[in-house]
Design an enzyme around this catalytic site. Sequence first.
Site, PDB file in Angstrom:
ATOM      1  N   ARG A 211      36.951  70.154  28.437  1.00  0.00           N
ATOM      2  CA  ARG A 211      37.092  71.092  27.217  1.00  0.00           C
ATOM      3  C   ARG A 211      37.444  72.364  27.432  1.00  0.00           C
ATOM      4  NH1 ARG A 211      37.699  64.858  26.647  1.00  0.00           N
ATOM      5  NH2 ARG A 211      35.713  64.565  25.598  1.00  0.00           N
ATOM      6  N   PHE A 227      48.433  62.362  30.410  1.00  0.00           N
ATOM      7  CA  PHE A 227      47.494  60.980  29.772  1.00  0.00           C
ATOM      8  C   PHE A 227      46.341  61.980  29.459  1.00  0.00           C
ATOM      9  CE2 PHE A 227      48.190  62.089  34.622  1.00  0.00           C
ATOM     10  CZ  PHE A 227      48.959  60.622  35.157  1.00  0.00           C
ATOM     11  N   ASP A 249      50.764  60.485  26.422  1.00  0.00           N
ATOM     12  CA  ASP A 249      50.354  58.860  27.504  1.00  0.00           C
ATOM     13  C   ASP A 249      51.167  57.973  27.593  1.00  0.00           C
ATOM     14  OD1 ASP A 249      47.023  58.702  27.219  1.00  0.00           O
ATOM     15  OD2 ASP A 249      48.106  56.593  27.286  1.00  0.00           O
ATOM     16  N   SER A 250      51.124  57.142  28.305  1.00  0.00           N
ATOM     17  CA  SER A 250      52.404  55.916  28.492  1.00  0.00           C
ATOM     18  C   SER A 250      51.526  55.117  27.130  1.00  0.00           C
ATOM     19  CB  SER A 250      51.919  55.419  29.262  1.00  0.00           C
ATOM     20  OG  SER A 250      51.029  54.837  29.759  1.00  0.00           O
ATOM     21  N   ALA A 276      54.310  58.796  23.732  1.00  0.00           N
ATOM     22  CA  ALA A 276      54.413  57.880  24.722  1.00  0.00           C
ATOM     23  C   ALA A 276      55.585  58.175  25.395  1.00  0.00           C
ATOM     24  CB  ALA A 276      54.588  56.537  23.529  1.00  0.00           C
ATOM     25  N   ASP A 296      44.475  64.105  33.958  1.00  0.00           N
ATOM     26  CA  ASP A 296      43.321  63.651  34.014  1.00  0.00           C
ATOM     27  C   ASP A 296      43.627  62.192  33.787  1.00  0.00           C
ATOM     28  OD1 ASP A 296      40.598  63.031  33.801  1.00  0.00           O
ATOM     29  OD2 ASP A 296      40.334  63.549  31.709  1.00  0.00           O
ATOM     30  N   CYS A 336      38.902  61.156  38.964  1.00  0.00           N
ATOM     31  CA  CYS A 336      37.335  60.283  37.962  1.00  0.00           C
ATOM     32  C   CYS A 336      37.209  58.872  39.120  1.00  0.00           C
ATOM     33  CB  CYS A 336      37.647  60.091  36.501  1.00  0.00           C
ATOM     34  SG  CYS A 336      38.884  59.071  36.196  1.00  0.00           S
TER      35      CYS A 336
END
Length: 392
Positions: A211, A227, A249-250, A276, A296, A336
């Site tokens: 970041r 994300f 983001d969902s 969203a 991400d 990740c």
Amino acid sequence: MTNLYLKRGKEESLRRFHPWVFSGAIHHIEGDIEEGSLVRVLTSDGQFVAVGQWQIGSIAVRVLTFSDVAIDDAYWASRLAAALEVRKSIGVAGQEDNDTYRLVHGEGDNLPGLIIDMYGRTAVMQAHSVGMHLCRLEIARALKQVMGDMLDNVYYKSETTLPYKAGLEQENGFLLGNTADNVATENGLKFHIDWLKGQKTGFFVDQRDNRSLLEHYSKGRSVLNMFCYTGGFSVYAMRGGARLVHSVDSSAKAVDLVNANIALNFPGDTRHAAYADDAFKYLDKMGDQYDLIILDPPAFAKHKDALRNALKGYTRINYKAFEKIQPGGILFTFSCSQAVNKDQFRMAVFTAAAQAKRKVRILHQLHQPADHPINIYHPEGEYLKGLVLYVE
Ligand code: SAH
């Protein structure tokens, strides 16, 4: 302590300090044993190898020590003190502008199955094994002893991380202190940490350095943080002087969190908006206004069997970003998934770039930060990887 005898020659990886015993390596265990109890691991002819916590499953023992010592208050205090020392020496603990860091990273801190994240004066502790769960009170006590006046509260959050079959029905809650103050500081920026309901321990501490790097690329740019979860990257982009920042983001809950964190640091700043939406849908319908995109996603492959589909997923999502990003744009892209290695991830991104027919240079190769250390004898501990790309 119960004795566990290995099959002949099966001590080899343990002699090289790998911290797991697989069930296939066990010859026999003396007497009855309950999941989570301590075992002394011995060679077939009875020589001492290690002490660890026994568990049901393919990883049968997680090693606490390769010395023949008692696992008592002094043991926990010395391991936690060693972990704190590392965080002080890398400059994340005991700082005025930063009180958000991972204090214990499982095998990386020779404490397999245990995670502790620090948020201000609160530690959020997570057990991934029955053994660590059974020791939670001793660990909390030792933690207070080691942290002294740096710590008031210990919140235990293992409802979703303990093996389901162990049937522990553990509830989350404070083991020490109690507080509703959940604001922590990362590199001078403030964040609400939702340890009660949030993912992991409430925040993705592992992206701190990445970041910071993003902040340096943000000036004057139009940023898409895909994300976004709690909006870590968005808040840094705002401080870096981005022209606009869109967070997606969902989860509607994540959108509330990112809005709250922007308001905490940049009240009334109209450069930011959050939506969203599903990533694939948003990337399909968005225009070409962005010249800095962050991808991400959650781990696409949780296990090795899911690898092929995961790689396809990474290619697909990166392809969409390459298609739309402005010429001269910068893409921060991550994986990740522990099951996907660096080379496989890079290949997935390479494929996406080639499909989109863009010229792409790698500017940085990113990884997990120093407070998520990798035990050199346990390469499985490496999981986060990222690329910063310049797209012509
Ligand atoms: N970048 C974040 C962490 C991301 S975690 C940080 O620095 O803190 C992954 C996030 O992806 C979660 O918040 C999850 O809600 C979101 N997510 C999962 N599937 C998604 C999808 N299909 N579209 C958009 N967001 C998704």
